[in-house]
Structure formats: C-alpha cells, structure tokens
Design a protein around this motif. Structure first.
Motif, PDB file in Angstrom:
ATOM      1  N   ALA A  84       0.841  -1.168   0.025  1.00  0.00           N
ATOM      2  CA  ALA A  84       0.042  -0.028  -0.101  1.00  0.00           C
ATOM      3  C   ALA A  84       0.707   1.226   0.217  1.00  0.00           C
ATOM      4  O   ALA A  84       0.716   2.345  -0.677  1.00  0.00           O
ATOM      5  CB  ALA A  84      -1.027  -0.084   1.202  1.00  0.00           C
ATOM      6  N   TRP A  85       2.036   1.210   0.747  1.00  0.00           N
ATOM      7  CA  TRP A  85       2.984   2.348   0.919  1.00  0.00           C
ATOM      8  C   TRP A  85       3.417   2.738  -0.497  1.00  0.00           C
ATOM      9  O   TRP A  85       3.538   3.699  -1.137  1.00  0.00           O
ATOM     10  CB  TRP A  85       3.860   2.084   1.902  1.00  0.00           C
ATOM     11  N   THR A  86       4.022   1.517  -1.240  1.00  0.00           N
ATOM     12  CA  THR A  86       4.715   1.746  -2.446  1.00  0.00           C
ATOM     13  C   THR A  86       3.675   2.314  -3.371  1.00  0.00           C
ATOM     14  O   THR A  86       4.047   3.050  -4.264  1.00  0.00           O
ATOM     15  CB  THR A  86       5.280   0.385  -2.935  1.00  0.00           C
ATOM     16  N   HIS A  87       2.554   1.617  -3.366  1.00  0.00           N
ATOM     17  CA  HIS A  87       1.279   2.126  -4.389  1.00  0.00           C
ATOM     18  C   HIS A  87       1.164   3.570  -4.211  1.00  0.00           C
ATOM     19  O   HIS A  87       0.919   4.569  -5.284  1.00  0.00           O
ATOM     20  CB  HIS A  87       0.117   1.207  -4.414  1.00  0.00           C
ATOM     21  N   GLY A  88       0.803   4.202  -3.043  1.00  0.00           N
ATOM     22  CA  GLY A  88       0.727   5.492  -2.560  1.00  0.00           C
ATOM     23  C   GLY A  88       1.826   6.266  -3.161  1.00  0.00           C
ATOM     24  O   GLY A  88       1.384   7.367  -3.709  1.00  0.00           O
ATOM     25  N   GLU A 109       3.243   9.955 -10.142  1.00  0.00           N
ATOM     26  CA  GLU A 109       2.913  10.028 -11.453  1.00  0.00           C
ATOM     27  C   GLU A 109       1.910  11.162 -11.422  1.00  0.00           C
ATOM     28  O   GLU A 109       1.586  11.727 -12.774  1.00  0.00           O
ATOM     29  CB  GLU A 109       2.078   8.684 -11.674  1.00  0.00           C
ATOM     30  N   ARG A 110       1.263  11.503 -10.636  1.00  0.00           N
ATOM     31  CA  ARG A 110       0.360  12.838 -10.594  1.00  0.00           C
ATOM     32  C   ARG A 110       1.229  14.105 -10.307  1.00  0.00           C
ATOM     33  O   ARG A 110       0.581  15.159 -10.308  1.00  0.00           O
ATOM     34  CB  ARG A 110      -0.633  12.746  -9.405  1.00  0.00           C
ATOM     35  N   ARG A 111       2.555  13.957 -10.109  1.00  0.00           N
ATOM     36  CA  ARG A 111       3.432  15.104  -9.764  1.00  0.00           C
ATOM     37  C   ARG A 111       3.033  15.932  -8.645  1.00  0.00           C
ATOM     38  O   ARG A 111       3.087  17.084  -8.597  1.00  0.00           O
ATOM     39  CB  ARG A 111       3.432  15.971 -11.256  1.00  0.00           C
ATOM     40  N   GLN A 112       2.708  15.094  -7.691  1.00  0.00           N
ATOM     41  CA  GLN A 112       2.462  15.604  -6.438  1.00  0.00           C
ATOM     42  C   GLN A 112       3.000  15.103  -5.389  1.00  0.00           C
ATOM     43  O   GLN A 112       3.355  13.976  -5.515  1.00  0.00           O
ATOM     44  CB  GLN A 112       0.658  15.457  -6.256  1.00  0.00           C
ATOM     45  N   PRO A 113       3.185  15.702  -4.094  1.00  0.00           N
ATOM     46  CA  PRO A 113       3.653  14.973  -2.982  1.00  0.00           C
ATOM     47  C   PRO A 113       2.537  14.027  -2.469  1.00  0.00           C
ATOM     48  O   PRO A 113       1.260  14.084  -2.651  1.00  0.00           O
ATOM     49  CB  PRO A 113       3.766  15.986  -1.960  1.00  0.00           C
ATOM     50  N   PRO A 114       3.266  12.895  -1.876  1.00  0.00           N
ATOM     51  CA  PRO A 114       2.199  11.665  -1.160  1.00  0.00           C
ATOM     52  C   PRO A 114       1.189  12.227  -0.242  1.00  0.00           C
ATOM     53  O   PRO A 114       1.548  13.553   0.336  1.00  0.00           O
ATOM     54  CB  PRO A 114       3.334  10.794  -0.657  1.00  0.00           C
ATOM     55  N   SER A 115      -0.214  11.626  -0.247  1.00  0.00           N
ATOM     56  CA  SER A 115      -0.924  12.057   0.758  1.00  0.00           C
ATOM     57  C   SER A 115      -0.312  11.736   2.276  1.00  0.00           C
ATOM     58  O   SER A 115       0.304  10.656   2.655  1.00  0.00           O
ATOM     59  CB  SER A 115      -2.091  11.156   0.610  1.00  0.00           C
ATOM     60  N   PHE A 116      -0.652  12.589   3.099  1.00  0.00           N
ATOM     61  CA  PHE A 116      -0.090  12.366   4.643  1.00  0.00           C
ATOM     62  C   PHE A 116      -0.950  11.492   5.132  1.00  0.00           C
ATOM     63  O   PHE A 116      -0.585  10.978   6.079  1.00  0.00           O
ATOM     64  CB  PHE A 116      -0.458  13.792   5.316  1.00  0.00           C
ATOM     65  N   LEU A 157      12.114   4.067  -0.184  1.00  0.00           N
ATOM     66  CA  LEU A 157      11.303   4.265  -1.381  1.00  0.00           C
ATOM     67  C   LEU A 157      10.811   5.446  -1.607  1.00  0.00           C
ATOM     68  O   LEU A 157      10.496   5.974  -2.932  1.00  0.00           O
ATOM     69  CB  LEU A 157      10.128   3.230  -0.860  1.00  0.00           C
ATOM     70  N   ALA A 158      10.539   6.195  -0.507  1.00  0.00           N
ATOM     71  CA  ALA A 158       9.926   7.558  -0.733  1.00  0.00           C
ATOM     72  C   ALA A 158      10.939   8.411  -1.286  1.00  0.00           C
ATOM     73  O   ALA A 158      10.572   9.257  -2.250  1.00  0.00           O
ATOM     74  CB  ALA A 158       9.635   8.061   0.831  1.00  0.00           C
ATOM     75  N   GLY A 159      12.225   8.360  -0.998  1.00  0.00           N
ATOM     76  CA  GLY A 159      13.324   9.244  -1.970  1.00  0.00           C
ATOM     77  C   GLY A 159      13.048   8.757  -3.209  1.00  0.00           C
ATOM     78  O   GLY A 159      13.546   9.525  -4.069  1.00  0.00           O
ATOM     79  N   GLY A 160      13.198   7.502  -3.536  1.00  0.00           N
ATOM     80  CA  GLY A 160      13.461   6.988  -4.858  1.00  0.00           C
ATOM     81  C   GLY A 160      12.190   7.469  -5.716  1.00  0.00           C
ATOM     82  O   GLY A 160      12.331   8.091  -6.855  1.00  0.00           O
ATOM     83  N   PRO A 200       9.247  24.024  -6.039  1.00  0.00           N
ATOM     84  CA  PRO A 200       8.056  23.728  -5.054  1.00  0.00           C
ATOM     85  C   PRO A 200       7.716  22.352  -4.767  1.00  0.00           C
ATOM     86  O   PRO A 200       7.467  21.986  -3.502  1.00  0.00           O
ATOM     87  CB  PRO A 200       7.002  24.525  -5.672  1.00  0.00           C
ATOM     88  N   LEU A 201       7.800  21.355  -5.923  1.00  0.00           N
ATOM     89  CA  LEU A 201       7.490  20.081  -5.525  1.00  0.00           C
ATOM     90  C   LEU A 201       8.554  19.295  -4.698  1.00  0.00           C
ATOM     91  O   LEU A 201       7.846  18.544  -3.708  1.00  0.00           O
ATOM     92  CB  LEU A 201       7.489  19.269  -6.848  1.00  0.00           C
ATOM     93  N   ALA A 202       9.938  19.497  -4.885  1.00  0.00           N
ATOM     94  CA  ALA A 202      10.840  19.006  -4.104  1.00  0.00           C
ATOM     95  C   ALA A 202      10.640  19.467  -2.559  1.00  0.00           C
ATOM     96  O   ALA A 202      10.772  18.569  -1.718  1.00  0.00           O
ATOM     97  CB  ALA A 202      12.219  19.580  -4.564  1.00  0.00           C
ATOM     98  N   LEU A 203      10.126  20.477  -2.349  1.00  0.00           N
ATOM     99  CA  LEU A 203       9.961  21.045  -0.939  1.00  0.00           C
ATOM    100  C   LEU A 203       8.810  20.264  -0.262  1.00  0.00           C
ATOM    101  O   LEU A 203       9.003  19.883   0.809  1.00  0.00           O
ATOM    102  CB  LEU A 203       9.827  22.653  -1.038  1.00  0.00           C
ATOM    103  N   ARG A 204       7.946  20.020  -1.284  1.00  0.00           N
ATOM    104  CA  ARG A 204       6.691  19.460  -0.551  1.00  0.00           C
ATOM    105  C   ARG A 204       7.031  17.775  -0.427  1.00  0.00           C
ATOM    106  O   ARG A 204       6.742  17.126   0.662  1.00  0.00           O
ATOM    107  CB  ARG A 204       5.558  19.563  -1.399  1.00  0.00           C
ATOM    108  N   TRP A 205       7.806  17.247  -1.120  1.00  0.00           N
ATOM    109  CA  TRP A 205       8.195  16.002  -1.319  1.00  0.00           C
ATOM    110  C   TRP A 205       9.333  15.831   0.136  1.00  0.00           C
ATOM    111  O   TRP A 205       9.129  14.836   1.076  1.00  0.00           O
ATOM    112  CB  TRP A 205       8.912  15.044  -2.563  1.00  0.00           C
ATOM    113  N   ILE A 206      10.359  16.837   0.526  1.00  0.00           N
ATOM    114  CA  ILE A 206      10.864  16.963   1.701  1.00  0.00           C
ATOM    115  C   ILE A 206      10.026  17.061   2.845  1.00  0.00           C
ATOM    116  O   ILE A 206      10.618  16.218   3.914  1.00  0.00           O
ATOM    117  CB  ILE A 206      12.077  18.146   1.564  1.00  0.00           C
ATOM    118  N   ALA A 207       9.086  17.640   2.871  1.00  0.00           N
ATOM    119  CA  ALA A 207       8.205  17.701   3.911  1.00  0.00           C
ATOM    120  C   ALA A 207       7.453  16.441   4.121  1.00  0.00           C
ATOM    121  O   ALA A 207       7.467  16.330   5.535  1.00  0.00           O
ATOM    122  CB  ALA A 207       7.057  18.954   3.639  1.00  0.00           C
TER     123      ALA A 207
END
Length: 480
Positions: free
Chosen positions: A157-161, A167-174, A196-199, A215-222
């Motif tokens: 489930a984590w990997t699919h999320g 693929e949506r060019r968005q950060p993962p859901s919290f 996996l999150a880093g990859g 901005p996308l990188a900052l949201r993934w870092i968060a």
C-alpha cells in the motif's frame, strides 16, 4: 466493437458471482495456506516471537535488555517487532497454534489480493491476477508466522501510494503516514519505506517541468521529514531506527543465516526463471523506463540478489514500479471497477469465518518436531543443568520452555563476532574455539542436532557423556 464486447465478457466471467477477481485470489490463497498451515510454523523464531509477545502482555511493558540468554543476559536489546509479537501471542492464547496460522494466512492472502487490486486499475484483471500469482510463487519460501508477513500489505500500500503521487506530480498524501507508523511497530523493515519515498521523489521531479521542480521538491521533503517522524511513533522512539540498522551491520554472518543468504543459482529456480524472463521480455518488447524507475528496479534486484529474504520485496514491488510504463507500452486497459454489495460482502466474511472455524475444529497445527526437542529439554531439566550450549535452531523452543539459552535467532543481539565464533566452534572449523567457549561460559551441557561435528567430537572427548539422543536432538552433560 466485437473485440471490446469479448473483452468485457471475459472480465465478467473472471468476476464470478459478482466477486472481483482480486478477492477470489485472496480467498484462494487463504484456503491454500490454511490447508497447508504447518508450513507457516517451520521457523524456530516463531517460538520466541510469541514468548516475547506474551512477556509484554504479562508485564505491560516492553523489553529493553536481554532476559532470555545467559551469554548476553542484561545487555541492551529492544523488540522492534513488539506489536506483531503481541498479535501472535494473543492469537495463540485464543486458539493455540491455529491462531498464528490464521493470522499469517489471512495477512498473506490480503497482501496478494491488494496487489492484484492495485494492478487491475491499470491492466485487465486476468493479467493482474497472473502477475500476483507469480509474485506469490517467488515469495512462498518466506511465508512464515513471523512479524515480516504482517508488514507485507503495508509495504504494498505504501509503495502504491508513493507511485500514484509521483505520477500525478504531487507529494504523497499525509494519510500514508499512519501506514509507516504502524509498519514501524510491526517490523524493522520499515526503514526501507524511507528509501522508497526518496526514490519516488526523484521520479516525480524527473517527470516534472523544471519551473515546478523546486516547490514540488520542498513538498516531498516535507513529507519525508513527516515520514521520518512517523517512524519514531513507537514505544522506543528513534531507537527503533537504530535497531533496524544493526541487522545490516552483521557482515559475514548474513551469509550463514538462511533467510539472509544470497540466492543459490546452482540449480534452476523460480527466481532465476523470473529474472531471465524479465530480461528476455525487455529485450524483445523494448519496454522503456525513466532513469529513476530503472534505478528503483535495479535497487530491488540488487537487494534480492544480495539477500534471499528480499526476493519477496522484489516480487511484491517490481510490478508496481513498472506498472504504468508496461501498461502504456502495450496499450493495456484497466478493468472496470467492480464493487460488492454490502450484504454480499458481509455474507462472504461470515462464510470465511465459519469455514475457518470448521477447519480449525477438525485440524490441529504445531511446529515440526525437528525444531521442538521436547524430550531433550525434559532431560535438561531432569539433570538440573543450567548453562546449555544449544544449537541455534533450538533457541526459540528453549525460550518457549523458559530455559536460558546460549544463542537464538536474535542475531542483532549476539552480533557478528559472537555468532561467527559459535558457528566456527560447533562446526569444528576451530576446535580451540569450541574448547574456549566451553570454558569461558562455564558450559555444563550441550544440546545439538544429531550429526553435528561438535557432537561427534564429544563422543571422543573425555569429560562428557551422552544422556539423551533421539531424531531431533542429542544432549551431552559434563561428567565422566
């Protein structure tokens, strides 16, 4: 038009009785594992995992030092799988060995049903089920009533999320954070979730327009920082992360541990056939992946080639990593969504529960006798010996029988140097080391598997006498 109608008919046929194909897969896997439930108990560590869980229930606390061995008694040790151990202990208290079997079988079947469910969102149900079945065949050697299987659906489930967000060019859901927090309490492999999150973060940035990358990188870092914090939501806090790292620091010892040893390619295996098929398919069909996905794929393959325990990780996650590129390359269409009515779902749950109860009422499970030297342990107690140099495979059972051990399956506690010295001693690679262990730890008995080199030596070494022997174990006690 006729082709589309035929495809729809095939999908309907594959969804028997209105039950989705992925759910049929889960039911089938569950029934198969329940019918062959003894195989889930063929690991000595299951004994001590349940014993630790029972200790936690009895004391309302978590261990922080070793209390089970005499060789490392009092040394720092934490149980990063404490929640899984409690679950197995509770299930054992409720239904004996049937409890852990049902828990493990249920979670394993849910894992592959979930994988097929995710896959059929991009490809036809038939293909999704076939891929999930192939993943199951590769993972079967690691189907055991142990903590790692409870984390398998969380990993999927984590990997699919992460993949969906990338693929949506968005950060993962919290909303993914509770998954990794639960994972961190079930099994030490949760650290891989951060990798996996880093990859997938790199994958998201690679496919994003340059002006939007920062901005996308900052949201993934968060999200990554939040995920790291979620990993510490355990009774041990950040110590769980450090404990997980100890396994990878065992060096040469990992080659001797069956579950961690590299795969053996001296004979043809399903794993080797899968690798060859993937290479052949990539060369023939020319499927292309983005550089970050290639790195993810190669990383999973490297892990599986380095340690056999990671073959299941490759089997479960590779289909998710390559899902979108493969479905786009072959222009595959997702299966139409199928939902069960709430009444039908409730009836299915009741039916499965009743079938499980009926099966358990007429069938009993137990670990194999080769890991349960009951008669030998009775001889240990009868002779009043306390410092027993035991076969590592017997460590779990000795803990189960509340007998102090010399060594058991907690490799992170004993460490590389101690365990390698033990193996060199009992395998007689260094006779002096065996003599040294017997003296340094004031050993008054040895409990070994029949035919071990150390046992053969004791037959010719003065000062030791054989007091018990059967098909499972031999016991030598100090004395003429």
């Amino acid at each position: 038009m006729h082709a589309e109608v035929g495809a729809i008919q095939r999908e309907k046929a594959f969804s028997l009785g209105g039950v989705p194909a992925w759910l049929w897969l889960g039911i089938g896997v569950y029934a198969l594992l329940l019918a062959d439930g003894r195989t889930l108990l063929t690991d000595a560590d299951t004994y001590w995992q349940i014993a630790v869980g029972q200790w936690i229930l009895d004391h309302g606390a978590l261990p922080r030092v070793d209390i089970y061995s005499f060789s490392k008694l009092g040394e720092a040790w934490i149980s990063s799988s404490w929640l899984a151990q409690v679950i197995y202990a509770v299930s054992y208290n409720l239904a004996g060995w049937t409890g852990p079997v049902v828990v493990a079988a249920g979670v394993i079947s849910a894992t592959f049903a979930l994988l097929a469910h995710y896959l059929e969102r991009r490809i036809p149900s038939t293909y999704a089920v076939l891929v999930a079945l192939a993943a199951m065949v590769l993972s079967m050697p690691h189907f055991l009533a142990r903590p790692h299987v409870l984390a398998m659906p969380l990993m999927v489930a984590w990997t699919h999320g992460l993949m969906t967000a990338s693929e949506r060019r968005q950060p993962p859901s919290f909303w993914l954070l509770p998954l990794i927090a639960l994972w961190a309490n079930l099994h030490g492999g949760f650290v891989f979730a951060l990798v996996l999150a880093g990859g997938f973060a790199v994958d998201a940035l690679w496919n994003t327009e340059p002006p939007l990358r920062k901005p996308l990188a900052l949201r993934w870092i968060a999200f990554g920082v939040a995920a790291l914090a979620a990993c510490c939501v355990t009774p041990y806090g950040w110590e769980s992360i450090l404990a997980s790292r100890k396994i990878l620091d065992l060096g040469e010892l990992l080659r001797l541990l069956t579950e961690w040893a590299p795969p053996n390619f001296s004979t043809l295996s399903p794993f080797e056939l899968t690798i060859l098929a993937l290479i052949a398919g990539a060369l023939h069909f020319g499927v292309k992946l983005s550089p970050p996905r290639i790195v993810l794929l190669l990383g999973l393959l490297h892990m599986a080639l380095s340690h056999g325990r990671n073959v299941e990780v490759l089997a479960l996650l590779l289909p998710i990593v390559v899902l979108t590129p493969v479905s786009q390359h072959f222009a595959l269409q997702s299966s139409p969504p199928r939902r069960m009515a709430s009444v039908a779902a409730a009836m299915l749950v009741v039916t499965l529960g009743a079938a499980t109860w009926a099966w358990a009422a007429h069938w009993t499970y137990s670990p194999p006798k080769s890991l349960s030297p009951a008669a030998a342990v009775e001889a240990v107690k009868a002779h009043g010996v306390r410092r027993v140099l035991n076969d590592r495979a017997f460590g779990g059972y000795l803990i189960w029988r509340q007998t102090p051990v010399f060594i058991d399956g907690r490799a992170e506690l004993y460490g590389e140097q101690f365990t390698m010295a033990y193996y060199n001693a009992v395998e007689l690679k260094d006779v002096g080391q065996l003599v040294g262990l017997l003296k340094d730890y004031d050993i008054d008995a040895l409990l070994l598997q029949p035919g071990m080199p150390a046992a053969s030596l004791l037959d010719h070494l003065g000062g030791w006498r054989l007091v018990h022997a059967d098909d499972a174990a031999v016991l030598y006690v100090r004395g003429s």
